[in-house]
Design an enzyme around this catalytic site. Structure first.
Site, short mmCIF file in Angstrom:
data_model
loop_
_atom_site.label_atom_id
_atom_site.label_comp_id
_atom_site.label_asym_id
_atom_site.label_seq_id
_atom_site.Cartn_x
_atom_site.Cartn_y
_atom_site.Cartn_z
N GLN A 78 0.84 -1.19 0.00
CA GLN A 78 0.00 0.00 0.00
C GLN A 78 0.88 1.25 0.00
O GLN A 78 1.27 1.75 1.05
CB GLN A 78 -0.95 0.02 1.20
CG GLN A 78 -1.94 1.15 1.09
CD GLN A 78 -3.06 1.06 2.09
OE1 GLN A 78 -3.15 0.15 2.90
NE2 GLN A 78 -3.93 2.04 2.04
N PHE A 79 1.16 1.75 -1.21
CA PHE A 79 2.03 2.91 -1.33
C PHE A 79 1.43 4.17 -0.70
O PHE A 79 2.16 5.08 -0.32
CB PHE A 79 2.40 3.17 -2.80
CG PHE A 79 1.33 3.86 -3.59
CD1 PHE A 79 1.37 5.24 -3.74
CD2 PHE A 79 0.30 3.15 -4.18
CE1 PHE A 79 0.38 5.90 -4.47
CE2 PHE A 79 -0.68 3.80 -4.91
CZ PHE A 79 -0.64 5.18 -5.06
N THR A 80 0.11 4.20 -0.52
CA THR A 80 -0.51 5.39 0.05
C THR A 80 -0.12 5.62 1.51
O THR A 80 -0.31 6.71 2.04
CB THR A 80 -2.05 5.35 -0.08
OG1 THR A 80 -2.55 4.19 0.59
CG2 THR A 80 -2.48 5.34 -1.54
#
Length: 153
Positions: A78-80
């Site tokens: 999850q790059f967010t």
């Protein structure tokens, strides 16, 4: 590296309506790789999460780890988690690692968890996923290696 660790009764991830990973009792880990992360951060975080004592013992005290209860782990990239929201209202993701860096570290994290004998399930890096979480407790713990890793490691 950044992680959001949730103690779950069950969790699953699906892509295009098809379940690609699911676990029962254990940990759901959302994992974000930053542009400064290395194998050291990856290994440290895998060890920290596998040993977190966030499962209850016989007296109801959080005193057991995932290893102790022989639980499972669902790991989803999850790059967010690397979002910078200090300016304006639109998050900046400039601190998120590029795929050529993030994918090997994501895969290394998975391998480090599996090497400890933990049954793992995963999402698919970069895919649009639907995650189902039955949070137990609820217990949710955010971890950031920039904050928790001893200096000089």
């Amino acid at each position: 590296m950044k992680a959001v660790v949730q103690r779950v009764r069950q969790s699953s991830v699906s892509i295009d309506g098809k379940t690609v990973g699911e676990i029962q009792c254990g940990l759901m880990v959302l994992l974000g790789v930053t542009d400064v992360d290395t194998e050291q951060e990856c290994d440290y975080l895998a060890d920290k999460i596998a040993g977190l004592r966030i499962f209850e013992d016989d007296t109801g005290k959080m005193n057991r780890s995932l290893l102790d209860i022989q639980g499972e782990m669902l790991i989803v990239s999850q790059f967010t988690l690397c979002a910078d929201c200090r300016k304006g209202r639109r998050p900046s993701f400039i601190r998120a690692a590029k795929p050529e860096t993030a994918i090997p570290l994501y895969n290394r994290f998975i391998a480090q968890i599996q090497a400890r004998g933990i049954r793992t399930a995963t999402g698919e890096f970069g895919a649009d996923m639907l995650v189902s979480i039955e949070n137990d407790g609820p217990v949710t713990i955010p971890l950031d290696t920039e904050e928790i890793m001893p200096k000089g490691k």
